[in-house]
Write a protein that holds these residues in place. Structure first.
Motif, short mmCIF file in Angstrom:
data_model
loop_
_atom_site.label_atom_id
_atom_site.label_comp_id
_atom_site.label_asym_id
_atom_site.label_seq_id
_atom_site.Cartn_x
_atom_site.Cartn_y
_atom_site.Cartn_z
N PRO A 100 52.35 121.71 65.72
CA PRO A 100 51.85 121.46 64.37
C PRO A 100 50.70 120.46 64.32
O PRO A 100 49.83 120.56 63.45
CB PRO A 100 53.08 120.96 63.62
N TYR A 101 50.68 119.47 65.23
CA TYR A 101 49.66 118.44 65.19
C TYR A 101 48.39 118.82 65.96
O TYR A 101 47.31 118.29 65.68
CB TYR A 101 50.21 117.12 65.74
N GLY A 121 51.33 125.55 57.33
CA GLY A 121 52.73 125.33 57.64
C GLY A 121 53.32 126.53 58.34
O GLY A 121 52.60 127.37 58.90
N TYR A 123 52.51 121.53 56.45
CA TYR A 123 51.60 120.57 57.08
C TYR A 123 50.77 119.92 55.98
O TYR A 123 49.99 120.60 55.30
CB TYR A 123 50.69 121.26 58.09
N ARG A 165 47.79 117.60 54.86
CA ARG A 165 46.52 117.06 55.34
C ARG A 165 45.81 116.36 54.19
O ARG A 165 45.94 116.77 53.03
CB ARG A 165 45.64 118.19 55.90
N VAL A 222 46.88 116.56 60.57
CA VAL A 222 48.16 116.53 59.87
C VAL A 222 48.59 115.08 59.70
O VAL A 222 48.72 114.34 60.68
CB VAL A 222 49.23 117.32 60.64
N LEU A 224 54.36 115.85 58.23
CA LEU A 224 55.00 117.14 58.47
C LEU A 224 56.33 117.16 57.71
O LEU A 224 57.20 116.32 57.95
CB LEU A 224 55.25 117.34 59.97
#
Length: 390
Positions: free
Chosen positions: A100-101, A109, A129, A131, A138, A141
């Motif tokens: 995810p990062y 997401g 996610y 932002r 990100v 989360l």
């Protein structure tokens, strides 16, 4: 169970009381937002896990703890990958797989999907996610967790419904097909009486299929909250007497039925077809499964409402048969429940409960004074809004 933001020094044990809302200023922006709305992460029905821009857990609510069997103290401050180790159904570690990062900056997401906790327990997981700008890194989360038990129960219920319907349809359709095929192939070989008997059987089986389809449509509307009510003035006493007359016309003794009315009854606005359906089902159960006299009582009643009691009408149907076993009382209004005598689909009382509750009423079952079953449903007056505002 406490849900703490990172940096909190309060002990969190299963027996420890939760800190009051706003007692400690949460460091995580999401929990700050919840507190601003007068909510606490523990108030959420689903599991909530939040990780910061470095991937460390800052929030782990009580539902997440219940689902994962991980205490909040054991999760707060740890890397998300170790605090919430997840695998997909092929055994691949989920967080390195989705990254995810470090993945594409356009992602918002992850949609909900089945993943596995340690030990192989399934859990439904979705992620968002957060932002600061559309293609930025990100910053937070947000993970939502839900158990799969409710979904599995629903899937099992649907499977049972399909199996029951298939079984119930097979018999009448086989009969219809068999008799019609025989008549078409050998019409001249049968006498008029034989033809009439076969056609009457086909007609009865077609009615059976029609009833089953109507029950399925009712269940679908009840489960989805789309059961439509066309409220009109309803004379419940006349409806009861009409059903009783239908049974006596069909050959039942008139002295088997007793109708008791307590006047004055309030004016009732309800769906007359649905009320007929409820009365017909309860009387059919009393006649088929009960014994002795069937007593129908109609009386005014009060329904407990939030602010004050609401005027209504109560109808009680009781018999003198063997009654319903105590251990079965809690299952009477569930799908596929059948009494001691087989017959029917076992969907009727489930539909009855749905119809009564759609009117804002209640229905109960208990043992009658004579030992049989005693069903009582109560409907509120339910005048249409345009009349109550007049």
């Amino acid at each position: 169970m406490n849900v703490r933001a990172s940096g909190s020094v309060a002990d969190a044990t299963p027996a420890a009381p939760r800190a009051p809302h706003g007692a400690h200023e949460p460091e995580d922006p999401l929990t700050q937002g919840l507190t601003g709305l007068g909510l606490h992460p523990d108030d959420l029905p689903d599991g909530l896990v939040v990780a910061d821009e470095n991937g460390r857990v800052t929030c782990f609510n009580a539902a997440a703890s219940r689902i994962t069997a991980v205490l909040p103290d054991e999760a707060i401050g740890r890397p998300l990958e170790s605090a919430l180790p997840l695998e997909d159904l092929d055994g691949r570690r989920w967080w390195p797989l989705t990254d995810p990062y470090g993945g594409p900056v356009t992602r918002l997401g992850q949609p909900e999907r089945n993943l596995l906790l340690p030990g192989g327990r399934e859990v439904l997981v979705s992620a968002r996610y957060v932002r600061e700008r559309p293609t930025g890194p990100v910053r937070r989360l947000v993970v939502q967790l839900r158990g799969t038990d409710a979904r599995r129960r629903t899937e099992r219920s649907h499977a049972e419904l399909i199996a029951t319907v298939a079984h119930e349809l097979r018999s009448p359709l086989t009969s219809v097909k068999g008799f019609t095929a025989t008549l078409l192939a050998k019409w001249e070989r049968f006498t008029d009486d034989q033809k009439r008997l076969m056609l009457e059987t086909v007609d009865a089986d077609a009615d059976r299929v029609t009833r089953l389809i109507a029950e399925l449509l009712d269940i679908s509307r009840i489960d989805s909250g789309r059961l439509e009510l066309r409220r009109q003035p309803v004379d419940v006493v006349a409806a009861v007497r009409r059903h009783v007359q239908a049974y006596t016309t069909a050959g039942h003794r008139a002295d088997r039925f007793e109708v008791k009315v307590t006047d004055p009854l309030p004016d009732l606005w309800a769906d007359p077809d649905k009320v007929d359906q409820v009365l017909g089902n309860l009387l059919e159960n009393a006649v088929r499964h009960g014994e002795g006299r069937v007593t129908i009582e109609v009386a005014p009643a009060l329904l407990k409402a939030r602010a004050e009691d609401t005027e209504g009408t109560a109808v009680t149907v009781s018999d003198e048969g063997p009654g319903i076993p105590e251990e079965s009382m809690g299952r009477v209004f569930t799908r596929f429940w059948r009494g001691s005598k087989r017959g029917g689909t076992g969907l009727g009382l489930y539909i009855v409960k749905g119809i009564v509750e759609a009117h804002g009423g209640t229905i109960t079952v208990e043992r009658a004074a004579g030992g049989g079953a005693r069903f009582r449903f109560t409907l509120p007056v339910g005048a249409p809004a345009f009349l109550s505002q007049a």
